[in-house]
Design a protein around this motif. Structure first.
Motif, PDB file in Angstrom:
ATOM      1  N   ARG A 146       0.843  -1.195   0.000  1.00  0.00           N
ATOM      2  CA  ARG A 146       0.000   0.000   0.000  1.00  0.00           C
ATOM      3  C   ARG A 146       0.872   1.237   0.000  1.00  0.00           C
ATOM      4  N   ALA A 147       0.385   2.284  -0.680  1.00  0.00           N
ATOM      5  CA  ALA A 147       1.101   3.556  -0.643  1.00  0.00           C
ATOM      6  C   ALA A 147       1.024   4.126   0.768  1.00  0.00           C
ATOM      7  N   ASN A 167      -5.779   5.392   2.536  1.00  0.00           N
ATOM      8  CA  ASN A 167      -6.938   5.334   3.427  1.00  0.00           C
ATOM      9  C   ASN A 167      -7.978   4.308   2.984  1.00  0.00           C
ATOM     10  N   THR A 168      -7.607   3.407   2.073  1.00  0.00           N
ATOM     11  CA  THR A 168      -8.542   2.380   1.636  1.00  0.00           C
ATOM     12  C   THR A 168      -8.557   1.231   2.634  1.00  0.00           C
ATOM     13  N   GLU A 169      -9.678   0.555   2.712  1.00  0.00           N
ATOM     14  CA  GLU A 169      -9.804  -0.581   3.612  1.00  0.00           C
ATOM     15  C   GLU A 169      -9.038  -1.784   3.046  1.00  0.00           C
ATOM     16  N   PRO A 170      -8.441  -2.598   3.921  1.00  0.00           N
ATOM     17  CA  PRO A 170      -7.769  -3.809   3.431  1.00  0.00           C
ATOM     18  C   PRO A 170      -8.732  -4.689   2.639  1.00  0.00           C
ATOM     19  N   VAL A 171      -8.207  -5.348   1.623  1.00  0.00           N
ATOM     20  CA  VAL A 171      -9.015  -6.156   0.710  1.00  0.00           C
ATOM     21  C   VAL A 171      -8.732  -7.629   0.954  1.00  0.00           C
ATOM     22  N   ARG A 172      -9.778  -8.443   0.844  1.00  0.00           N
ATOM     23  CA  ARG A 172      -9.614  -9.889   0.905  1.00  0.00           C
ATOM     24  C   ARG A 172      -9.638 -10.451  -0.515  1.00  0.00           C
ATOM     25  N   PRO A 173      -8.896 -11.530  -0.762  1.00  0.00           N
ATOM     26  CA  PRO A 173      -8.982 -12.184  -2.077  1.00  0.00           C
ATOM     27  C   PRO A 173     -10.398 -12.693  -2.344  1.00  0.00           C
ATOM     28  N   VAL A 174     -10.754 -12.747  -3.608  1.00  0.00           N
ATOM     29  CA  VAL A 174     -12.040 -13.303  -4.018  1.00  0.00           C
ATOM     30  C   VAL A 174     -11.885 -14.816  -4.100  1.00  0.00           C
ATOM     31  N   LEU A 175     -12.648 -15.539  -3.275  1.00  0.00           N
ATOM     32  CA  LEU A 175     -12.512 -17.000  -3.198  1.00  0.00           C
ATOM     33  C   LEU A 175     -13.260 -17.694  -4.328  1.00  0.00           C
ATOM     34  N   PRO A 176     -12.877 -18.936  -4.654  1.00  0.00           N
ATOM     35  CA  PRO A 176     -13.675 -19.734  -5.592  1.00  0.00           C
ATOM     36  C   PRO A 176     -15.113 -19.866  -5.083  1.00  0.00           C
ATOM     37  N   GLY A 177     -16.040 -20.082  -5.996  1.00  0.00           N
ATOM     38  CA  GLY A 177     -17.455 -20.108  -5.640  1.00  0.00           C
ATOM     39  C   GLY A 177     -17.840 -21.179  -4.642  1.00  0.00           C
ATOM     40  N   ASN A 178     -17.077 -22.250  -4.594  1.00  0.00           N
ATOM     41  CA  ASN A 178     -17.426 -23.346  -3.676  1.00  0.00           C
ATOM     42  C   ASN A 178     -16.572 -23.323  -2.401  1.00  0.00           C
ATOM     43  N   CYS A 179     -15.965 -22.156  -2.106  1.00  0.00           N
ATOM     44  CA  CYS A 179     -15.109 -22.031  -0.915  1.00  0.00           C
ATOM     45  C   CYS A 179     -15.602 -20.895  -0.027  1.00  0.00           C
ATOM     46  N   GLN A 180     -15.293 -20.999   1.250  1.00  0.00           N
ATOM     47  CA  GLN A 180     -15.634 -19.944   2.203  1.00  0.00           C
ATOM     48  C   GLN A 180     -14.609 -19.926   3.335  1.00  0.00           C
ATOM     49  N   PRO A 197      -9.075  -2.307  -5.542  1.00  0.00           N
ATOM     50  CA  PRO A 197      -9.574  -0.977  -5.189  1.00  0.00           C
ATOM     51  C   PRO A 197      -8.702   0.134  -5.761  1.00  0.00           C
ATOM     52  N   ALA A 198      -7.483  -0.211  -6.203  1.00  0.00           N
ATOM     53  CA  ALA A 198      -6.562   0.757  -6.793  1.00  0.00           C
ATOM     54  C   ALA A 198      -5.859   0.097  -7.974  1.00  0.00           C
ATOM     55  N   PRO A 199      -5.328   0.893  -8.915  1.00  0.00           N
ATOM     56  CA  PRO A 199      -4.610   0.304 -10.052  1.00  0.00           C
ATOM     57  C   PRO A 199      -3.428  -0.531  -9.585  1.00  0.00           C
ATOM     58  N   GLY A 200      -3.098  -1.528 -10.373  1.00  0.00           N
ATOM     59  CA  GLY A 200      -1.971  -2.385 -10.023  1.00  0.00           C
ATOM     60  C   GLY A 200      -2.134  -3.753 -10.649  1.00  0.00           C
ATOM     61  N   GLU A 201      -1.472  -4.743 -10.068  1.00  0.00           N
ATOM     62  CA  GLU A 201      -1.591  -6.112 -10.527  1.00  0.00           C
ATOM     63  C   GLU A 201      -1.443  -7.041  -9.336  1.00  0.00           C
ATOM     64  N   VAL A 249       2.021 -26.611  -9.161  1.00  0.00           N
ATOM     65  CA  VAL A 249       1.625 -25.251  -8.800  1.00  0.00           C
ATOM     66  C   VAL A 249       1.310 -24.479 -10.077  1.00  0.00           C
ATOM     67  N   GLN A 250       0.324 -23.613 -10.030  1.00  0.00           N
ATOM     68  CA  GLN A 250       0.014 -22.765 -11.172  1.00  0.00           C
ATOM     69  C   GLN A 250      -0.002 -21.305 -10.729  1.00  0.00           C
ATOM     70  N   VAL A 251       0.421 -20.426 -11.617  1.00  0.00           N
ATOM     71  CA  VAL A 251       0.526 -18.994 -11.313  1.00  0.00           C
ATOM     72  C   VAL A 251      -0.289 -18.211 -12.332  1.00  0.00           C
ATOM     73  N   HIS A 252      -1.068 -17.252 -11.845  1.00  0.00           N
ATOM     74  CA  HIS A 252      -1.900 -16.407 -12.705  1.00  0.00           C
ATOM     75  C   HIS A 252      -1.613 -14.940 -12.421  1.00  0.00           C
ATOM     76  N   ARG A 253      -1.578 -14.152 -13.449  1.00  0.00           N
ATOM     77  CA  ARG A 253      -1.417 -12.703 -13.304  1.00  0.00           C
ATOM     78  C   ARG A 253      -2.795 -12.054 -13.408  1.00  0.00           C
ATOM     79  N   LEU A 254      -3.140 -11.237 -12.410  1.00  0.00           N
ATOM     80  CA  LEU A 254      -4.439 -10.568 -12.355  1.00  0.00           C
ATOM     81  C   LEU A 254      -4.254  -9.063 -12.544  1.00  0.00           C
ATOM     82  N   THR A 255      -5.192  -8.435 -13.232  1.00  0.00           N
ATOM     83  CA  THR A 255      -5.170  -6.987 -13.449  1.00  0.00           C
ATOM     84  C   THR A 255      -6.574  -6.439 -13.244  1.00  0.00           C
ATOM     85  N   PRO A 256      -6.739  -5.111 -13.127  1.00  0.00           N
ATOM     86  CA  PRO A 256      -8.090  -4.548 -13.016  1.00  0.00           C
ATOM     87  C   PRO A 256      -8.978  -4.915 -14.195  1.00  0.00           C
TER      88      PRO A 256
END
Length: 322
Positions: free
Chosen positions: A45-46, A50-63, A99-103, A115-122
């Motif tokens: 974080r810069a 003042n943004t709230e911490p973000v949680r990863p988006v889980l798979p649909g069958n996970c909680q 919530p902010a630009p980045g990756e 193991v598999q690796v994915h790059r995520l962007t806005p």
């Protein structure tokens, strides 16, 4: 005009320095048992964000099995949580809300599978978890990560710009860029494969020092120095150092099991593609200036050495005492 440009530079220095420290968001999703997974993430974080911490988006069958544990520091938020999934996660989507630009780099480690690796962007905040990562996914993903790393890695970017301004054009640029490429490929591969390595903090400080060194050489004008006589040799020496920096970034991302050579080669190719984009852009600007205002090129390049040197010195001091 020069005074105005210097004032803008001084005002923008803190933002540039902060941006250099903003690594991609790192998400680790590792299987513990048939239904249990361990989730960890790191969100740079810069300062004073003042943004709230973000949680990863889980798979649909996970909680989440319980509330995540968060550690909030001035420049980074780290989180850890236990996750319960009903059934296979292959074919499900997982990601980051941006919530902010980045990756973000998502690393999924199923039990007893590669193991598999994915790059995520806005623009593409979600990735589909594969049953097994394909070679094409590894090549494409790590190539894009390499391109993005050089184009958003301010210190490496500034070094390449300074190198082109010092050499200016012709075969000297080709030889210097080739030497830099060969050198950082050697240390990148050696460090990634565990054959060599240096502590990351001193490496980052020395990378900043390399920028200051080139800025001083540019400011000297046409004075005959070793750097101007043998720019390829200087590029090679500093390339070895920058390779350790690239390896540090790749270490944070991780490498997919069974696809290490493909990931390493494609990441390096991505770095080279980004580097060529920067070199072509700088050469085009210099040539454009030469055509529009003949005789002004040398003065403009010498002036450019001052902001380059100031930023490099700022990073050097910050990394030594930080």
């Amino acid at each position: 005009m020069i005074r105005w440009l210097l004032a803008v530079l001084m005002l923008s220095m803190p933002a540039v320095a902060a941006a250099d420290e903003l690594r991609p968001v790192s998400i680790q999703f590792e299987q513990v048992s048939a239904t249990e997974w361990s989730l960890g993430w790191r969100e740079p974080r810069a300062p004073r964000a003042n943004t709230e911490p973000v949680r990863p988006v889980l798979p649909g069958n996970c909680q989440f099995s319980s509330n995540p544990d968060l550690v909030i520091a001035p420049a980074v938020v780290t989180g850890r949580a236990d996750v319960n999934c009903s059934g296979e996660v292959a074919g499900q989507e997982m990601g980051w809300s941006f919530p902010a630009p980045g990756e973000a780099i998502l690393r999924v480690a199923p039990k007893d599978r590669p193991v598999q690796v994915h790059r995520l962007t806005p623009e593409a905040p979600l990735a589909t978890i594969a049953e097994r990562p394909s070679s094409a996914q590894v090549w494409q993903g790590y190539f894009l990560i390499g391109v993005d790393h050089i184009l958003t890695g301010w210190d490496h970017l500034l070094f390449v710009i300074a190198l082109v301004l010092l050499v200016r054009g012709g075969w000297a640029v080709v030889k210097a860029a080739t030497a830099f490429t060969i050198a950082h490929s050697i240390t990148l591969a050696g460090t990634t494969l565990g054959l060599t390595g240096l502590p990351q903090r001193p490496v980052e400080a020395l990378i900043a020092l390399s920028i200051v060194f080139l800025a001083v050489e540019i400011a000297r004008g046409t004075r005959e120095t070793l750097t101007r006589r043998l720019p390829w040799l200087v590029a090679f020496v500093f390339g070895l150092l920058h390779g350790f920096g690239f390896a540090g970034a790749l270490r944070e991302i991780g490498l997919p099991e069974g696809e290490v050579p493909a990931a390493l080669i494609s990441f390096n190719l991505g770095v080279e593609a980004g580097q060529l984009i920067v070199i072509a852009a700088v050469l085009a600007l210099v040539e454009g200036l030469r055509r529009v205002r003949p005789g002004l090129e040398a003065r403009a390049i010498r002036f450019a050495s001052y902001p380059i040197g100031i930023i490099g010195a700022y990073w050097l001091i910050d990394r030594v005492i930080g």
